[in-house]
Every structure is written in structure tokens, then in C-alpha cells.
Design a protein around this motif. Structure first.
Motif, PDB file in Angstrom:
ATOM      1  N   ARG A 191      28.883  62.938 -18.725  1.00  0.00           N
ATOM      2  CA  ARG A 191      27.564  63.474 -18.373  1.00  0.00           C
ATOM      3  C   ARG A 191      26.496  62.454 -18.792  1.00  0.00           C
ATOM      4  N   THR A 192      25.526  62.847 -19.533  1.00  0.00           N
ATOM      5  CA  THR A 192      24.414  62.035 -20.065  1.00  0.00           C
ATOM      6  C   THR A 192      23.949  60.967 -19.087  1.00  0.00           C
ATOM      7  N   ASP A 193      24.136  59.666 -19.437  1.00  0.00           N
ATOM      8  CA  ASP A 193      23.509  58.591 -18.670  1.00  0.00           C
ATOM      9  C   ASP A 193      24.117  58.376 -17.291  1.00  0.00           C
ATOM     10  N   LYS A 194      25.344  58.818 -17.048  1.00  0.00           N
ATOM     11  CA  LYS A 194      25.993  58.561 -15.757  1.00  0.00           C
ATOM     12  C   LYS A 194      25.450  59.457 -14.648  1.00  0.00           C
ATOM     13  N   VAL A 195      25.197  60.734 -14.981  1.00  0.00           N
ATOM     14  CA  VAL A 195      24.823  61.705 -13.958  1.00  0.00           C
ATOM     15  C   VAL A 195      23.454  61.362 -13.379  1.00  0.00           C
ATOM     16  N   GLY A 196      23.415  61.273 -12.063  1.00  0.00           N
ATOM     17  CA  GLY A 196      22.166  60.983 -11.379  1.00  0.00           C
ATOM     18  C   GLY A 196      21.914  59.513 -11.149  1.00  0.00           C
ATOM     19  N   SER A 197      22.652  58.643 -11.864  1.00  0.00           N
ATOM     20  CA  SER A 197      22.464  57.202 -11.678  1.00  0.00           C
ATOM     21  C   SER A 197      23.700  56.566 -11.056  1.00  0.00           C
ATOM     22  N   GLU A 198      24.854  56.714 -11.738  1.00  0.00           N
ATOM     23  CA  GLU A 198      26.088  56.118 -11.226  1.00  0.00           C
ATOM     24  C   GLU A 198      27.080  57.159 -10.714  1.00  0.00           C
ATOM     25  N   ALA A 199      26.854  58.421 -11.030  1.00  0.00           N
ATOM     26  CA  ALA A 199      27.823  59.448 -10.653  1.00  0.00           C
ATOM     27  C   ALA A 199      27.123  60.779 -10.436  1.00  0.00           C
ATOM     28  N   ALA A 200      27.775  61.649  -9.655  1.00  0.00           N
ATOM     29  CA  ALA A 200      27.260  62.994  -9.415  1.00  0.00           C
ATOM     30  C   ALA A 200      27.716  63.931 -10.524  1.00  0.00           C
ATOM     31  N   PHE A 201      27.040  65.078 -10.638  1.00  0.00           N
ATOM     32  CA  PHE A 201      27.438  66.095 -11.601  1.00  0.00           C
ATOM     33  C   PHE A 201      28.689  66.806 -11.089  1.00  0.00           C
ATOM     34  N   HIS A 202      29.668  66.993 -11.974  1.00  0.00           N
ATOM     35  CA  HIS A 202      30.888  67.720 -11.614  1.00  0.00           C
ATOM     36  C   HIS A 202      31.098  68.834 -12.632  1.00  0.00           C
ATOM     37  N   ASP A 203      31.138  70.065 -12.144  1.00  0.00           N
ATOM     38  CA  ASP A 203      31.359  71.213 -13.014  1.00  0.00           C
ATOM     39  C   ASP A 203      32.784  71.180 -13.568  1.00  0.00           C
ATOM     40  N   VAL A 204      32.976  71.826 -14.713  1.00  0.00           N
ATOM     41  CA  VAL A 204      34.304  71.874 -15.330  1.00  0.00           C
ATOM     42  C   VAL A 204      35.339  72.441 -14.365  1.00  0.00           C
ATOM     43  N   SER A 205      34.926  73.374 -13.524  1.00  0.00           N
ATOM     44  CA  SER A 205      35.860  73.998 -12.577  1.00  0.00           C
ATOM     45  C   SER A 205      36.456  72.979 -11.610  1.00  0.00           C
ATOM     46  N   GLU A 206      35.709  71.924 -11.287  1.00  0.00           N
ATOM     47  CA  GLU A 206      36.227  70.899 -10.380  1.00  0.00           C
ATOM     48  C   GLU A 206      37.391  70.141 -11.020  1.00  0.00           C
ATOM     49  N   TYR A 207      37.307  69.923 -12.321  1.00  0.00           N
ATOM     50  CA  TYR A 207      38.400  69.275 -13.041  1.00  0.00           C
ATOM     51  C   TYR A 207      39.591  70.226 -13.175  1.00  0.00           C
ATOM     52  N   MET A 208      39.290  71.465 -13.560  1.00  0.00           N
ATOM     53  CA  MET A 208      40.354  72.415 -13.868  1.00  0.00           C
ATOM     54  C   MET A 208      41.152  72.824 -12.634  1.00  0.00           C
ATOM     55  N   LYS A 209      40.567  72.709 -11.462  1.00  0.00           N
ATOM     56  CA  LYS A 209      41.319  72.985 -10.231  1.00  0.00           C
ATOM     57  C   LYS A 209      42.558  72.093 -10.159  1.00  0.00           C
ATOM     58  N   TYR A 210      42.378  70.814 -10.474  1.00  0.00           N
ATOM     59  CA  TYR A 210      43.500  69.875 -10.409  1.00  0.00           C
ATOM     60  C   TYR A 210      44.424  70.007 -11.618  1.00  0.00           C
ATOM     61  N   VAL A 211      43.865  70.438 -12.749  1.00  0.00           N
ATOM     62  CA  VAL A 211      44.705  70.718 -13.915  1.00  0.00           C
ATOM     63  C   VAL A 211      45.669  71.853 -13.590  1.00  0.00           C
ATOM     64  N   GLU A 212      45.135  72.920 -12.989  1.00  0.00           N
ATOM     65  CA  GLU A 212      45.970  74.065 -12.620  1.00  0.00           C
ATOM     66  C   GLU A 212      47.029  73.653 -11.601  1.00  0.00           C
ATOM     67  N   ASP A 213      46.643  72.833 -10.629  1.00  0.00           N
ATOM     68  CA  ASP A 213      47.610  72.334  -9.646  1.00  0.00           C
ATOM     69  C   ASP A 213      48.753  71.598 -10.334  1.00  0.00           C
ATOM     70  N   TYR A 214      48.398  70.737 -11.289  1.00  0.00           N
ATOM     71  CA  TYR A 214      49.438  69.965 -11.981  1.00  0.00           C
ATOM     72  C   TYR A 214      50.427  70.893 -12.676  1.00  0.00           C
ATOM     73  N   TYR A 215      49.923  71.913 -13.366  1.00  0.00           N
ATOM     74  CA  TYR A 215      50.817  72.789 -14.118  1.00  0.00           C
ATOM     75  C   TYR A 215      51.683  73.659 -13.210  1.00  0.00           C
ATOM     76  N   ILE A 216      51.147  74.068 -12.074  1.00  0.00           N
ATOM     77  CA  ILE A 216      51.973  74.834 -11.131  1.00  0.00           C
ATOM     78  C   ILE A 216      53.099  73.952 -10.597  1.00  0.00           C
ATOM     79  N   ILE A 217      52.758  72.709 -10.242  1.00  0.00           N
ATOM     80  CA  ILE A 217      53.781  71.771  -9.759  1.00  0.00           C
ATOM     81  C   ILE A 217      54.808  71.496 -10.851  1.00  0.00           C
TER      82      ILE A 217
END
Length: 578
Positions: A362-388
């Protein structure tokens, strides 16, 4: 109501996945009985399983609480033994295959095809899920409820297919070769780097390069700058001398944190280095920032050495990442106090696997070098990994663990509140030290090093590749895992090395544009890629026709940059030492 075309679309995709799944689930190898130690272990495990099953049968008729607890405990033990039995059998099959005709490992074409199938399956998922959600937005509320079931079913079938693909390496008989080749190449690389940094002649009598770590950016950025210098040093066969006095992360210098790079090449021998333009003739050359080198040479990132290229391409899905990981393995050898810190933290948090790492910047990256990503966006792929992972190991019971690294302390509270069925490792104090007002200094550096270390120890990473910390963790991970190119899901960029030479792909089939902003190309065209949108399309340009825009990711493959580098003929390693 659903459109008839949409129904056929889903049916077609489902049948396609089912067909691939049927192929993969029939792919197996038959072990022979030549390894006495493994055979004995199998016999022991089988007898233990049978013994526990008999005890379970006797106990299951009991009704008191103590008996029920004992039944449950024995059931868990029985399951664990069954899982170990499977692993030992797979290991025996792999070893036997190596002895009976696979000593030279799998064919290059086999390894490339195996990786390609995983990539294609993921690209199919990105495209189809994106399109299904777009259709969903146009449906009535009643139809949305039905459509959500279609999306869920497709997602589940895709996970089953990925589980089958990832299990291929466990049953194809080549895993022992992969592990041995990984160790062999790693040992060779470390021997070469040790020879490079500690020349047999006095250091003043050999050509060398100098590099100043003080680039004035974050830790990941400065480490990648040092890596750029080290990459060039390896390519030229010149030892690297690193200047780090007054380093913003530790004013006492790099050598107080990591082991000295050389026993006899000191900064006194690198004073007055010549400009980069004289790198072929000058005794000492100062390596500038990668962005300031024009024109760039073909041996610069993301190139791999020609003399190792065939082995690296067969071993790893992203050879440059593996090569960079080996350079880091030497560059970032910890001082004893740092090793002690890492080991103590490992013990204190009771680090266990399976575990997925997420890095939320977050902090200095958001809005300059990267977009904001909610925790849910990360956890979607975490859940996918564990199901697989569960589909890969259907009888295994495990806890879902996440190592969370972030520069925003509130992310911990958010994640734990929303995902109560997960165990989150991580330290809010480390996150606090990564705030902009306290980021630079030795204490903050300790936190960064802890996060990178534990992220690299996870089984899978979910992060943003716009963050250099994420890329460093991914590179370091490759030192430990065998062919771990697939063990990451970035939310924004594809992997890159800042200031790299052109990142090109090759079209292995032609494409006729029929989507907005899409361009056509022919088989064999070189595509300069600028990023994957994770929706089935990438952005780039056709170097042949000059067209730019979007193109279907699944129709292209990576071009590995190979360059002539110093071959280290003085480094001799016997076969039995590998």
C-alpha cells in the motif's frame, strides 16, 4: 433467459476440460521393486495401516468418550500413514524410472509441454471467468442465480484439471532427476560465483567491476540494482566490488548484514573505476544504473548464459528467475546474527506448511506505480490454491495458513475479520516499521528481511509484481523449490527485471482479430509484450507488422534470451560431488 449460444459455449468448454482431465488422470508410471530401503518402508507402512484399521474396528463398537477420542486419534494416525505410504511409493517409482531408462531425465519437449498445459489451462480460466461475469451483468436476478452455478461449476472443473496437471510430476518418474538436476546446477553456480569473487590471482591483477548500492530507493529496488551489477560481473567474468558505506538501510554497510562478497577484492582495489564504455578494456569499470546503459548489451537481464541454457530451459519454466535466484543465493548470504534471527522467528511463529504467502503493498505504491487491491482479490487465489491442493491430496487434512506481509498494519485486522477459517502469520510491528516515516534504518531492514524470507518459504505467492519485494521473494523461492515458475499469481504485472532488454514472445499459431482493440498476427511473429491483463488477453505489439493493442495470451510463448557469457573453465566439479 439464457441465450442458446451461451449454453453451447459452456457445454463446449466443459467437455474440453473433461477430455483433458481424462487424459491426465490416466497418465501414470508403474514402479518396479529394486529399491530395498523404500520397499522395506512400504512394507512397514502397510502393516501399520492394517494394524490401525484392526484397532479401529475393535474400538468403533465402544460408546464412552475415551474410546471415541481414541478412535478419532487412531483415525488421524491411519490417514497420516496412508499419505506417507503414497509418497514413498511415488518416490520408489521415480527412483526406479531413473535407473531403468530415465537417467538422462525427461525430454525437453515433454517438460515444455507439461508447463504449457498448465499455462494454457490458467489462461482459459482467466478468459472464461471474465466472460462469464460479463454475461452475468446483463442477466435478470433470477438468471443470475442460475448463472452463478455455471460459473462455480466451471471454476471447480478448472481446479480439478490443474490438480491433475500438478500431480503429473509426482507420477511421471522424473521427479528425482529434477531434484538432482536442481541441486547439481545450484552447486555449479555457487562454485562459479565463489571462484569469480575469490580469484586465484591477486585481485589487483584481474579485471573487475565496481557497483554502488546507494541508488536512493527502497530495499527491493537497491537489491535489484546490486543484482544487475552482479549479473554483469558474472557475464564478464570480473569480480564485483560493492560500495555500501552510508547505506540508508544500514549506515555501517552491506557487510554487516550479509557476508562479505570477497576475501581479497576490497573497495580499495576499485577506486577510480572507468566509465562503462570501456568495459572491454579497462582494469576497473564502474557499472552504472541499468537505465543509464545505452545501448544495452545482449548479456544483460533477462539473459541466461549460453553454456547452461539447455539445462536451465529443461529444468525451469522461467530460466532467468532461477538464474537470478542463484545470484541472490550468493549475494545475500546472511551474517550469523541474521541467520539466528531468522531461525528464532521461524521457531517462534511455528511456521508450518502448507502455506500461501501474500504481499499487500500500500502506502507509496498505490496511485503512483500500482492500483489499490482489496484483500479479497488476494484471498480469491489463496482459496483456489487450497482447493486445488486438497484435490491433489484428497485424504489429507490440513489447516489453511497464510503468511501476510504488508506495509499497512490495518490489513491484518481486515484479513483476520473476513477470513476467520485461516491462520494468518505475520507481524504488525514489521508492517508499522515499513511505514514511510520509519522505513529506512536497520530495524526496518530486519522486518523486510523477515518478510522476504518467509514469503520465499511459502508454497505459493499471491502479490503484485509491481512491488520489488514481491519479485525478490519469488526469485529467492526458486533456490528452494524445483521448477517453481508456476508458484505465483500476480495481480498486476507479469514478472520483469527493471531496465531489462526487450521482453518478447513468439506466436506459435496465427490470430485473426475479432475482439475490440485486438490485432492479428501470423505464426512465427515476434510479439513485444507489455503485460498480461489476466482476462485471456495481453497487451503488446507485433514486431513484424507494427500493430499494437491486445492479443490472446494463449497463442504465444516466451522467448528465452540466451547470450554468450564467461564459461568459468577453471571451475571443475566432479560428478560424484554433484
Amino acid at each position: 433467459m439464457f441465450l442458446l449460444g451461451n449454453k453451447f459455449y459452456i457445454i463446449f468448454i466443459s467437455l474440453w476440460i473433461f477430455g483433458l482431465y481424462a487424459i491426465f488422470t490416466t497418465f501414470h508410471s508403474t514402479p518396479t521393486n529394486n529399491d530395498k530401503a523404500l520397499e522395506d518402508r512400504i512394507e512397514y507402512l502397510q502393516s501399520e495401516v492394517e494394524s490401525l484399521q484392526q484397532k479401529l474396528s475393535q474400538l468403533q463398537s465402544g460408546n464412552n468418550i475415551n474410546v471415541k477420542a481414541q478412535v478419532e486419534n487412531n483415525d488421524v494416525q491411519c490417514q497420516e500413514l496412508r499419505e506417507e505410504l503414497k509418497r514413498v511409493k511415488r518416490k520408489l517409482a521415480s527412483k526406479t524410472n531413473c535407473r531403468t531408462g530415465s537417467q538422462n531425465g525427461p525430454a525437453l519437449e515433454y517438460e515444455q509441454l507439461r508447463r504449457k498445459i498448465e499455462t494454457q489451462t490458467r489462461e482459459l480460466s482467466y478468459f472464461t471467468i471474465d466472460q462469464l461475469y460479463k454475461i452475468n451483468e446483463k442477466l435478470s436476478d433470477d438468471d443470475k442465480a442460475k448463472w452463478s452455478k455455471v460459473i462455480a461449476r466451471f471454476s471447480d472443473q478448472n481446479r480439478v484439471l490443474l490438480a491433475s496437471i500438478r500431480n503429473l510430476t509426482e507420477v511421471d518418474g522424473y521427479q528425482s532427476w529434477r531434484e538432482q538436476e536442481h541441486e547439481s546446477l545450484s552447486k555449479l553456480m555457487q562454485a562459479r560465483l565463489n571462484s569469480l569473487q575469490n580469484p586465484s590471482k591477486p585481485c589487483g591483477e584481474v579485471q573487475r567491476v565496481s557497483c554502488n548500492i546507494n541508488k536512493g530507493c527502497g530495499y527491493g529496488c537497491e537489491i535489484h540494482h546490486a543484482m544487475h551489477c552482479f549479473h554483469i560481473a558474472y557475464a564478464l567474468g570480473r569480480p564485483m566490488i560493492l560500495f555500501s558505506d552510508g547505506w540508508r538501510y544500514n549506515p555501517g554497510g552491506f557487510d554487516q548484514i550479509f557476508q562479505t562478497l570477497s576475501k581479497n577484492c576490497t573497495t580499495a582495489l576499485a577506486a577510480g573505476g572507468a566509465a562503462w564504455g570501456r568495459y572491454e578494456t579497462a582494469d576497473v569499470v564502474e557499472v552504472p544504473l541499468i537505465d543509464n546503459i545505452h545501448p544495452k548489451k545482449d548479456f544483460m537481464p533477462m539473459a541466461i548464459p549460453e553454456d547452461l541454457s539447455e539445462r536451465l530451459i529443461r529444468l525451469h519454466g522461467n530460466p532467468f528467475v532461477w538464474f537470478t535466484g542463484q545470484l541472490m543465493k550468493y549475494l545475500l548470504r546472511p551474517q550469523p546474527w541474521l541467520t539466528e534471527l531468522l531461525e528464532k522467528k521461524y521457531s517462534d511463529i511455528k511456521f508450518e506448511t502448507p502455506i500461501v504467502g501474500i504481499h499487500v503493498r500500500r502506502t507509496d505504491k498505490v496511485g503512483s506505480e500500482a492500483a489499490f487491491h482489496d484483500v479479497s482479490e488476494y484471498m480469491k487465489y489463496v482459496e483456489d490454491y487450497y482447493i486445488i491442493y486438497q484435490y491433489q491430496n484428497p485424504n489429507l487434512k490440513f489447516k489453511k495458513r497464510v503468511y501476510l506481509a504488508t506495509d499497512e498494519p490495518s490489513v491484518f485486522k481486515d484479513a483476520r475479520a473476513k477470513y476467520a477459517d485461516y491462520i494468518f502469520y505475520g507481524d504488525t510491528a514489521v508492517a508499522q516499521s515499513a511505514q514511510l516515516n520509519s522505513r529506512y534504518g536497520t530495524e526496518s531492514l530486519k522486518g523486510v528481511l523477515l518478510d522476504i524470507h518467509f514469503l520465499s518459504l511459502t508454497d505459493y505467492l499471491v502479490c503484485t509484481f509491481s512491488s520489488q519485494i514481491c519479485r525478490v521473494a519469488y526469485e529467492v523461492m526458486q533456490q528452494r523449490v524445483v521448477d517453481g515458475a508456476w508458484r505465483v499469481q500476480p495481480l498486476d504485472d507479469v514478472y520483469y527485471f527493471g531496465g531489462q532488454n526487450a521482453h518478447n514472445q513468439r506466436a506459435f499459431m496465427s490470430n485473426k482479430a475479432n475482439w475490440p482493440n485486438e490485432f492479428s498476427f501470423e505464426r512465427g511473429d515476434i510479439i513485444g509484450t507489455e503485460g498480461n491483463h489476466w482476462d485471456g488477453f495481453s497487451k503488446g505489439s507485433d514486431k513484424t507488422s507494427g500493430q499494437t493493442g491486445l492479443y490472446p495470451s494463449y497463442k504465444t510463448e516466451e522467448i528465452v534470451n540466451i547470450a554468450m557469457m564467461y564459461t568459468y573453465p577453471e571451475v571443475k566439479i566432479k560428478t560424484d560431488e554433484l
